[in-house]
Design a protein around this motif. Structure first.
Motif, mmCIF file in Angstrom:
data_model
loop_
_atom_site.group_PDB
_atom_site.id
_atom_site.type_symbol
_atom_site.label_atom_id
_atom_site.label_comp_id
_atom_site.label_asym_id
_atom_site.label_seq_id
_atom_site.Cartn_x
_atom_site.Cartn_y
_atom_site.Cartn_z
ATOM 1 N N GLU A 85 0.536 15.763 -5.507
ATOM 2 C CA GLU A 85 1.793 15.678 -4.764
ATOM 3 C C GLU A 85 1.659 14.755 -3.560
ATOM 4 N N LEU A 86 0.475 14.742 -2.952
ATOM 5 C CA LEU A 86 0.234 13.818 -1.846
ATOM 6 C C LEU A 86 0.404 12.376 -2.320
ATOM 7 N N GLY A 87 -0.147 12.064 -3.498
ATOM 8 C CA GLY A 87 -0.010 10.714 -4.040
ATOM 9 C C GLY A 87 1.441 10.343 -4.272
ATOM 10 N N ARG A 88 2.228 11.275 -4.780
ATOM 11 C CA ARG A 88 3.659 11.010 -4.985
ATOM 12 C C ARG A 88 4.360 10.784 -3.651
ATOM 13 N N GLY A 89 3.990 11.599 -2.660
ATOM 14 C CA GLY A 89 4.616 11.463 -1.356
ATOM 15 C C GLY A 89 4.307 10.139 -0.686
ATOM 16 N N GLU A 90 3.125 9.595 -0.935
ATOM 17 C CA GLU A 90 2.776 8.309 -0.337
ATOM 18 C C GLU A 90 3.676 7.193 -0.851
ATOM 19 N N VAL A 91 4.100 7.281 -2.104
ATOM 20 C CA VAL A 91 5.060 6.300 -2.623
ATOM 21 C C VAL A 91 6.381 6.422 -1.882
ATOM 22 N N ARG A 92 6.833 7.652 -1.688
ATOM 23 C CA ARG A 92 8.109 7.868 -0.988
ATOM 24 C C ARG A 92 8.046 7.376 0.455
ATOM 25 N N ASP A 93 6.837 7.432 1.049
ATOM 26 C CA ASP A 93 6.668 6.957 2.422
ATOM 27 C C ASP A 93 6.361 5.463 2.486
ATOM 28 N N GLY A 94 6.302 4.823 1.327
ATOM 29 C CA GLY A 94 6.144 3.374 1.303
ATOM 30 C C GLY A 94 4.725 2.872 1.450
ATOM 31 N N ARG A 95 3.736 3.737 1.195
ATOM 32 C CA ARG A 95 2.349 3.275 1.319
ATOM 33 C C ARG A 95 1.734 3.009 -0.045
ATOM 34 N N SER A 96 0.835 2.044 -0.074
ATOM 35 C CA SER A 96 0.222 1.607 -1.325
ATOM 36 C C SER A 96 -0.924 2.526 -1.715
ATOM 37 N N MET A 97 -1.360 2.386 -2.974
ATOM 38 C CA MET A 97 -2.512 3.146 -3.445
ATOM 39 C C MET A 97 -3.775 2.696 -2.723
ATOM 40 N N ASP A 98 -3.859 1.422 -2.383
ATOM 41 C CA ASP A 98 -5.039 0.931 -1.654
ATOM 42 C C ASP A 98 -5.182 1.650 -0.322
ATOM 43 N N ALA A 99 -4.075 1.842 0.389
ATOM 44 C CA ALA A 99 -4.123 2.548 1.670
ATOM 45 C C ALA A 99 -4.589 3.985 1.481
ATOM 46 N N LEU A 100 -4.075 4.635 0.447
ATOM 47 C CA LEU A 100 -4.452 6.029 0.196
ATOM 48 C C LEU A 100 -5.932 6.149 -0.156
ATOM 49 N N LEU A 101 -6.422 5.246 -1.000
ATOM 50 C CA LEU A 101 -7.846 5.293 -1.367
ATOM 51 C C LEU A 101 -8.734 5.008 -0.159
ATOM 52 N N SER A 102 -8.294 4.092 0.705
ATOM 53 C CA SER A 102 -9.052 3.827 1.932
ATOM 54 C C SER A 102 -9.115 5.089 2.791
ATOM 55 N N ALA A 103 -7.988 5.812 2.863
ATOM 56 C CA ALA A 103 -7.971 7.057 3.625
ATOM 57 C C ALA A 103 -8.935 8.079 3.020
ATOM 58 N N TYR A 104 -8.996 8.143 1.703
ATOM 59 C CA TYR A 104 -9.939 9.062 1.061
ATOM 60 C C TYR A 104 -11.378 8.687 1.375
ATOM 61 N N ARG A 105 -11.686 7.390 1.352
ATOM 62 C CA ARG A 105 -13.070 6.976 1.644
ATOM 63 C C ARG A 105 -13.470 7.358 3.067
ATOM 64 N N VAL A 106 -12.573 7.112 4.008
ATOM 65 C CA VAL A 106 -12.855 7.486 5.395
ATOM 66 C C VAL A 106 -12.981 9.006 5.513
ATOM 67 N N GLY A 107 -12.036 9.712 4.897
ATOM 68 C CA GLY A 107 -12.063 11.170 4.962
ATOM 69 C C GLY A 107 -13.316 11.757 4.341
ATOM 70 N N ALA A 108 -13.776 11.188 3.239
ATOM 71 C CA ALA A 108 -14.988 11.688 2.580
ATOM 72 C C ALA A 108 -16.195 11.560 3.505
ATOM 73 N N ARG A 109 -16.274 10.410 4.177
ATOM 74 C CA ARG A 109 -17.432 10.196 5.057
ATOM 75 C C ARG A 109 -17.442 11.197 6.211
ATOM 76 N N VAL A 110 -16.272 11.370 6.845
ATOM 77 C CA VAL A 110 -16.201 12.269 7.995
ATOM 78 C C VAL A 110 -16.366 13.725 7.548
ATOM 79 N N ALA A 111 -15.769 14.086 6.414
ATOM 80 C CA ALA A 111 -15.884 15.456 5.922
ATOM 81 C C ALA A 111 -17.339 15.802 5.592
ATOM 82 N N TRP A 112 -18.043 14.867 4.956
ATOM 83 C CA TRP A 112 -19.451 15.142 4.631
ATOM 84 C C TRP A 112 -20.279 15.322 5.895
ATOM 85 N N ARG A 113 -19.964 14.531 6.926
ATOM 86 C CA ARG A 113 -20.700 14.671 8.177
ATOM 87 C C ARG A 113 -20.522 16.088 8.731
#
Length: 379
Positions: A85-113
């Protein structure tokens, strides 16, 4: 079974370790959101206020479900549904898949820390830490994949809806709907109305290939009766459009104000019914005018040429041909003779016969009737 669940079956954290990790993760959601704001430009202004609070709750929920998974209490399914649902919402908010994947990469690094900051002091053995890391990144990969699927599905759904709106607008245009209906349809389709539209009628199978070479604002339908398709081309340069349409079966109607595109389509349809050789309707206006009412033309011919019907058929045919040439060449005898491949004296003789049959041949009204009657062979 998902990859993360398989990893979780190899690593079940004890309650003491999970408690220690939960304590270390109290600030992790805030750190994840702040890192995304700092490192992913598309989110610089998107995660403030209520939106930021919503994302923080989502991160906390995902991390909590993750720890349940790591302790053998859950499967992670709820988190995947939320990520979708987050992925669907990002389309409605006008953000690309590249932006979302970048957010996941950053989030993964910080979450693992944050996860490691709780697991290592809790005394988790090095081998288990490695498995814990594998589980962490497998889990985040699955969330990322679920979001990517949601993003793609929303784009596809929007694309289908947009296509349906464009097709409905094209149908409304062809049916001659009111300007109010057309403006509303253009708004729903996100289509900018041009000054004019030009209808192009062609075989249905050729409509989509031709459409791809034209202005992106062109509307297309390929399911009309008689296996026909139509293109409605905005603000077309006519000469350029004809060059872009090598298909000899294409019939190009006139440019008309966009709300009157139905008139362009109607003329193209009538031109095709008149002759398979017509391509540009602008080159065949006389034929189209005379074919507008076939019954009226037949009545006009019968009345105007009635004097010829008193003659033998062959004679009537020769005199009608002479009359046609005489009218079209404005009475210039030599040109009439050349057009008929006869001697000028023959033209003189035949015209004498015609003047006997049509005493008022010099009358403007009679000339008009006879020109319409014999000038073009249509109907």
């Amino acid at each position: 079974m998902s990859h993360a669940v398989r990893r979780a079956s190899e690593l079940v954290l004890d309650e003491t370790t999970v408690t220690a990790i939960r304590a270390a993760l109290r600030t992790t959601a805030d750190e994840v959101v702040q890192a995304i704001i700092d490192e992913v430009p598309s989110y610089a202004n998107a995660l403030s206020g209520r939106m930021g609070a919503t994302i923080r709750r989502a991160v906390r929920t995902a991390l909590s479900l993750y720890l349940d998974l790591a302790s053998g209490k859950a499967t992670g399914g709820d988190a995947s549904a939320a990520a979708y649902e987050l992925g669907r919402g990002e389309v409605r908010d006008g953000r690309s898949m590249d932006a979302l994947l970048s957010a996941y990469r950053v989030g993964a690094r910080v979450a693992w820390r944050g996860l490691a900051a709780g697991a290592v002091p809790a005394g988790l053995p090095a081998a288990q830490v490695a498995k814990f890391a594998e589980l962490t990144f497998a889990y985040i990969d699955e969330l990322s994949a679920a979001s990517a699927a949601g993003h793609a599905d929303e784009l596809a759904a929007r694309g289908r809806a947009h296509e349906r709106h464009l097709e409905q607008l094209a149908r409304d245009l062809l049916s001659g709907a009111s300007p109010e209906v057309l403006l509303a349809g253009a708004g729903r389709a996100g289509w900018q109305p041009p000054v004019s539209l030009t209808a192009v009628l062609l075989p249905a199978a050729h409509a989509r290939p031709a459409y791809r070479a034209l202005d992106p604002g062109t509307l297309v339908l390929d399911d009309l009766p008689d296996a026909s398709g139509v293109l409605l081309v905005p603000d077309a340069d006519r000469a350029h459009l004809l060059r872009q349409l090598p298909d000899r079966a294409a019939v190009v109607g006139p440019a008309r104000p966009w709300t009157r595109a139905s008139a362009s389509y109607a003329r193209a349809v009538r031109a095709r019914s008149l002759s398979c050789d017509i391509r540009d309707t602008e080159d065949h206006l006389p034929e189209l005018v005379l074919s507008a009412d076939a019954d009226a033309l037949a009545d006009l011919r019968a009345r105007a040429l009635a004097p010829l019907r008193t003659l033998p058929a062959a004679t009537a045919r020769r005199l009608e041909e002479t009359l046609r040439a005489w009218l079209l060449h404005q009475g210039r005898r030599d040109e009439v003779a050349a057009a008929l491949f006869v001697h000028p004296q023959t033209v003189r003789y035949r015209m004498s016969q015609l003047r006997e049959l049509f005493p008022d041949l010099g009358s403007p009204h009679r000339v008009l009737e006879l020109t319409l009657a014999v000038g073009l062979r249509v109907g």
